[in-house]
Design an enzyme around this catalytic site. Structure first.
Site, PDB file in Angstrom:
ATOM      1  N   THR A  73       0.846  -1.197   0.000  1.00  0.00           N
ATOM      2  CA  THR A  73       0.000   0.000   0.000  1.00  0.00           C
ATOM      3  C   THR A  73       0.880   1.245   0.000  1.00  0.00           C
ATOM      4  OG1 THR A  73      -1.907  -1.059   1.038  1.00  0.00           O
ATOM      5  CG2 THR A  73      -1.680   1.312   1.366  1.00  0.00           C
ATOM      6  N   THR A  89      14.085   3.964   9.932  1.00  0.00           N
ATOM      7  CA  THR A  89      15.025   2.903  10.313  1.00  0.00           C
ATOM      8  C   THR A  89      14.663   1.602   9.607  1.00  0.00           C
ATOM      9  OG1 THR A  89      15.353   3.925  12.454  1.00  0.00           O
ATOM     10  CG2 THR A  89      15.920   1.590  12.282  1.00  0.00           C
ATOM     11  N   CYS A 104     -22.725  -7.981   0.866  1.00  0.00           N
ATOM     12  CA  CYS A 104     -23.229  -8.151   2.228  1.00  0.00           C
ATOM     13  C   CYS A 104     -22.109  -8.325   3.238  1.00  0.00           C
ATOM     14  CB  CYS A 104     -24.141  -9.355   2.305  1.00  0.00           C
ATOM     15  SG  CYS A 104     -25.763  -9.021   1.644  1.00  0.00           S
TER      16      CYS A 104
END
Lengths: 324, 414
Positions: free
Chosen positions: B72, B239, B327
């Site tokens: 991501t 880091t 759903c």
């Protein structure tokens, strides 16, 4: 958003035990045939609501005694998730033994409450309230078929949010009374829009006739129009407190022109209205002295008192004059 | 028995990977940026892990592979920095992507649209992929970036990355691919495709969570997303996640060292499962040609059985699977992939994804076949789609058109 929401919920953890139990083992799942109904001298009504392509569908079977209108037996079939199946199951149970007229009074909120383990804890998470609405809709459909009327005719009011059963008139009234300005406020006050969210704006889970965004905009526009109309009336009748700001400034200027300014000018001074702030208790008129008035000892005592009392007398007792 | 068949969501960290990582928590915990030997002593194992990752995707030494916290982050980095480098500072203003990308692409594109970017979301064909000629026809002289996934998470369908890469090269447009579902599952050879940027994530190939990477061809410029201590040659501050990098390297090595054999093994189990379900159940369909799918994935649509209901029964049988059913999502929005494939509206509500791994056993496959068919049988017995008594006259319901429309109406001629 806060600590409790960091992980997001598991949908299933929010289901009541009753929902879980009925999903795993629905009690009234099944069909009733014409032959079975006829054997009892009863009339069979079978109604569908929703479709597989919509994501959920329910079929309700009612075996009705034509003499008494009592639903003597009921069954359901459902294409849907766990809550849809559990809602349909408990809805079917609620119908049994009731007359058709009594059954149409069952709402989705009754269905959801019947699924609760304890009265104060919702049986399903908010976005799943929608499933109980379908159970409610199919009852109306079946009753309409039995009585030969349109299912809509059982609805006395236009329901905007089906999950929380909030009507159009309720929404308009709440927006007005509480001066609501956002959808979030509407949800806080009425619960409308807090569940499946379809009714908030177009493009949600299902298409709706009315959307909260439009109702809010329309009601606010009406409120503004009414306010303007009231202000226009106020200026006609001299109701200073209900005037718009522009009208108030004009009215003050008119009074000052008529009764105050000439005396200031005679002494080589003048004044202007800078701003007006309306609050519940006071109408504060901010003014600035010009010319000789500026720095004149009387400008904060006698002159000020004279301006304020003139405005109070002619326009409103709530006026306070504040030189800056 | 409990069976995990949701390996496209995440995978078990291979115990061999954990073993490789363990010394780097409490024994060799130095910060590689430090000058002392606590820090410098981890350089060698880190270099080895970096080599493993370069080798795993056959990157050239002139390319960069910059470790990130996840794919991501890598996806956000490429899109947001292309906006800064190639849109704000040039006359380009367009990104070309697909309707079926991961949310980290789609949501970032939506965000960039709010900033003024033009984005075209290409539809997929009935196989669930975007064809190369479609990509070609939508590239304009304003296009700054093409971002198209290597393989789809829901369907497993493999996109024609080689051809799209050639088109982008010819047109002089940057090409990013989200390689999350491809790396470690199918051969990924960066020297045989023209890809400028590729995102990847270790936990999809039996590595640990919290570590991913962005491949950058020829070490080309890309404004950093994270500013700070100039780690990773200044490309990504923060880091270094030493155990994560070690784990990612080992995991990719394990996933790719015998990839053809591993793929054949997974594929044989997947095909057996798929064949059994197709044979034992009526009215089911599997999305996408088998040969063009990642070898571990089945997206099966089961008529009359709603996806979340199916997932529920599988969960009761201790089987972990996934559904794109509306759903089952927090917002009741139907899965974009299922909708985009568009073969059948019902698919959006009846799709179940089973994704295997190299750890899936024959016994597990047998158990899933049994439990899956039992669940379908139970739920179809409840389903209105399979009811025999039809509605009374006037009691029929209208089928609904799915509420699905993108902002830009694209008509693609095949």
């Amino acid at each position: 958003m806060a600590k409790d929401n960091l992980l997001g919920g598991s949908l299933w953890d929010a289901y009541s035990n009753k929902v879980t139990t009925l999903m795993n083992n629905p009690q009234h799942q099944g069909e009733i045939t014409e032959e079975e109904a006829a054997a009892h001298g009863n009339k069979l009504i079978v109604a569908d609501f929703g479709a597989e392509s919509c994501g959920d569908a329910v079929r309700l079977y009612w075996e009705i005694n034509p003499e008494t209108d009592v639903i003597e037996n009921a069954k359901f079939k459902s294409f849907g998730c766990g809550t849809a199946i559990a809602s349909s199951d408990v809805m079917t149970e609620l119908c049994m033994g009731k007359t058709v007229d009594e059954a149409v009074k069952i709402t989705n909120i009754d269905v959801e409450k019947a699924l609760r383990d304890d009265p104060d804890t919702p049986a399903v998470p908010p976005q799943k309230m929608h499933c109980s609405v379908m159970a409610y809709d199919v009852i109306k459909k079946a009753a309409g078929l039995y009585k030969g009327v349109d299912a809509e005719s059982f609805e006395e009011d236009i329901i905007v949010c089906e999950c929380a059963r909030v009507s159009l008139s309720t929404l308009q009234e709440v927006i007005r009374l509480n001066d609501l300005k956002t959808i979030e406020e509407i949800t806080d006050y009425t619960k409308a829009g807090g569940f499946c969210k379809s009714c908030i704006k177009p493009g949600g889970h299902e298409e709706r006739e009315y959307y909260l965004v439009d109702i809010l905009a329309d009601t606010r526009r009406q409120m503004d129009e009414e306010k303007m109309a009231a202000a226009a009336d106020a200026s006609m009748t001299g109701d200073f407190e209900n005037m718009t700001l522009v009208q108030q400034i004009k009215a003050i200027d008119a009074v000052i022109d008529e009764s105050v300014r000439q005396f200031l000018v005679m002494d080589g001074g003048n004044m202007e209205v800078i701003d007006i702030k309306n609050s519940d208790d006071n109408i504060d008129v901010y003014i600035r002295y010009l010319g000789a008035c500026n720095g004149c000892a009387s400008s904060t005592t006698g002159t000020l008192y004279a301006i304020e009392s003139t405005l109070k007398e002619k326009l409103s007792q709530k006026i306070r004059v504040l030189p800056i | 028995m409990q069976v995990y068949m949701d390996n496209n969501a995440t995978t078990m960290t291979d115990p061999k990977v954990v073993e490789a990582m363990l010394p780097f928590f409490s024994e060799r915990y130095g910060n590689p940026n430090s000058l002392h030997k606590f820090g410098t002593s981890v350089h060698l194992p880190l270099s080895k892990a970096i080599d493993q990752v370069y080798k795993g995707i056959n990157a050239s030494d002139g390319d960069d592979i910059v470790f990130t916290s996840c794919a991501t982050e890598a996806n956000n980095w490429v899109l947001q920095s292309v906006w800064i480098d190639n849109v704000l500072n040039s006359d380009k203003n367009h990104i070309l992507t697909t309707e079926v990308e991961h949310p980290s692409i789609l949501s970032t594109c939506k965000f960039l649209e709010e900033q003024g970017m033009k984005v075209t979301y290409l539809p997929v064909n009935d196989q669930g992929i975007v064809e190369a000629h479609t990509v070609r026809s939508f590239i304009t002289d304003k296009t700054a970036l093409v971002s198209i996934m290597w393989a789809n998470n829901e369907t497993g369908m493999i996109f024609p990355i080689q051809e799209i890469g050639e088109i982008c090269k010819e047109k002089g447009v940057l090409f990013h691919t989200d390689g999350v579902q491809a790396v470690g599952k199918i051969p990924v050879d960066m020297q045989s495709v023209h890809v400028d940027f590729m995102s990847m994530s270790a936990h999809k190939f039996h590595g640990p969570k919290g570590i991913g990477a962005l491949y950058i061809r020829d070490s080309q410029p890309l404004t950093p997303l994270f500013h700070g201590g100039e780690q990773m040659g200044g490309r990504r501050s923060g880091t270094l996640n030493v155990p994560g990098i070690i784990g990612m390297g080992r995991a990719l090595e394990l996933a790719t060292e015998n990839i053809e054999a591993t793929m054949a093994l997974i594929r044989s189990k997947r095909d057996r499962l798929e064949d059994a379900l197709l044979e034992m159940l009526d009215d089911v369909m599997v999305v996408g040609e088998r040969d063009n799918r990642t070898p571990n994935t089945i997206l099966i649509s089961v008529r009359g059985v709603e996806g979340e209901g199916m997932l529920w029964d599988l969960n009761n049988a201790l089987i972990g699977a996934s559904t794109g059913s509306a759903c089952a999502s927090e917002d009741l929005e139907a899965n974009t992939v299922m909708l985009a494939i568009g073969a059948d509206n019902e698919l959006a509500h009846t799709g179940i994804r089973l994704s295997l791994s190299r750890f899936t056993t024959d016994e597990e496959v047998d158990y899933v076949i049994e439990a899956f068919t039992a669940a379908v049988k139970r739920l179809r017995a409840i389903s209105s789609s399979y009811a025999k008594v039809g509605p009374s006259p006037g009691g029929e319901a209208q089928a609904c058109d799915l509420l699905y429309h993108h902002d830009n109406d694209i008509v693609v001629k095949h």
